[in-house]
Motif scaffolding. Sequence first.
Motif, mmCIF file in Angstrom:
data_model
loop_
_atom_site.group_PDB
_atom_site.id
_atom_site.type_symbol
_atom_site.label_atom_id
_atom_site.label_comp_id
_atom_site.label_asym_id
_atom_site.label_seq_id
_atom_site.Cartn_x
_atom_site.Cartn_y
_atom_site.Cartn_z
ATOM 1 N N ASP A 3 50.465 30.642 91.350
ATOM 2 C CA ASP A 3 49.036 30.344 91.280
ATOM 3 C C ASP A 3 48.179 31.498 91.786
ATOM 4 O O ASP A 3 47.142 31.795 91.209
ATOM 5 C CB ASP A 3 48.733 29.061 92.053
ATOM 6 C CG ASP A 3 47.386 28.490 91.685
ATOM 7 O OD1 ASP A 3 47.091 28.421 90.465
ATOM 8 O OD2 ASP A 3 46.630 28.124 92.597
ATOM 9 N N ARG A 7 45.517 33.352 89.204
ATOM 10 C CA ARG A 7 44.056 33.326 89.415
ATOM 11 C C ARG A 7 43.399 34.664 89.088
ATOM 12 O O ARG A 7 42.232 34.716 88.740
ATOM 13 C CB ARG A 7 43.747 32.948 90.858
ATOM 14 C CG ARG A 7 43.985 31.501 91.147
ATOM 15 C CD ARG A 7 43.612 31.160 92.551
ATOM 16 N NE ARG A 7 44.017 29.805 92.866
ATOM 17 C CZ ARG A 7 43.950 29.272 94.054
ATOM 18 N NH1 ARG A 7 43.496 29.986 95.069
ATOM 19 N NH2 ARG A 7 44.346 28.047 94.262
ATOM 20 N N ALA A 57 51.480 18.637 90.556
ATOM 21 C CA ALA A 57 50.645 19.798 90.895
ATOM 22 C C ALA A 57 49.168 19.433 90.900
ATOM 23 O O ALA A 57 48.414 19.834 91.796
ATOM 24 C CB ALA A 57 50.913 20.937 89.914
ATOM 25 N N VAL A 58 48.731 18.667 89.915
ATOM 26 C CA VAL A 58 47.329 18.241 89.869
ATOM 27 C C VAL A 58 47.020 17.316 91.038
ATOM 28 O O VAL A 58 45.964 17.426 91.665
ATOM 29 C CB VAL A 58 47.016 17.552 88.521
ATOM 30 C CG1 VAL A 58 45.658 16.881 88.552
ATOM 31 C CG2 VAL A 58 47.086 18.563 87.396
ATOM 32 N N ARG A 61 46.210 19.080 94.198
ATOM 33 C CA ARG A 61 44.894 19.715 94.238
ATOM 34 C C ARG A 61 43.762 18.731 94.512
ATOM 35 O O ARG A 61 42.677 19.138 94.897
ATOM 36 C CB ARG A 61 44.635 20.434 92.918
ATOM 37 C CG ARG A 61 45.504 21.646 92.746
ATOM 38 C CD ARG A 61 45.056 22.465 91.561
ATOM 39 N NE ARG A 61 46.040 23.492 91.306
ATOM 40 C CZ ARG A 61 46.567 23.750 90.130
ATOM 41 N NH1 ARG A 61 46.186 23.052 89.084
ATOM 42 N NH2 ARG A 61 47.457 24.694 89.977
ATOM 43 N N ARG A 63 41.581 16.221 96.429
ATOM 44 C CA ARG A 63 41.318 16.063 97.860
ATOM 45 C C ARG A 63 40.563 14.774 98.169
ATOM 46 O O ARG A 63 39.934 14.652 99.198
ATOM 47 C CB ARG A 63 40.523 17.256 98.382
ATOM 48 C CG ARG A 63 41.248 18.567 98.250
ATOM 49 C CD ARG A 63 42.375 18.646 99.242
ATOM 50 N NE ARG A 63 43.068 19.918 99.113
ATOM 51 C CZ ARG A 63 44.368 20.029 99.110
ATOM 52 N NH1 ARG A 63 45.116 18.954 99.211
ATOM 53 N NH2 ARG A 63 44.945 21.196 99.002
#
Length: 93
Positions: A3, A7, A57-58, A61, A63
Amino acid sequence: LTDTLRRKLPVGTSAIYLLCGYLLGPQAFAFIDLELVRDAGLLEVLTEIAVLISLFAVGLRLRAPLKDGLWRAPVRMATLAMLVTVGLVTALG
């Protein structure tokens, strides 16, 4: 795992994975040679693993706590998408 490196690139993750799949496939370097009918069992397992990893993975992310209202729209869309997919697969089967 990639990642931080990704980016910095001007393309999305999906495009990178698509390119990697193309390069590994029979059109380029032929490291992977799968046939839909012959390797159906393996392809099913690989697809399930890819979906689980993507969802995990999603999920990492996100929160927002589970009781937060932000979850309502994604849960509704996922539920609708799953119902439509199951219905279409059943109808086509």
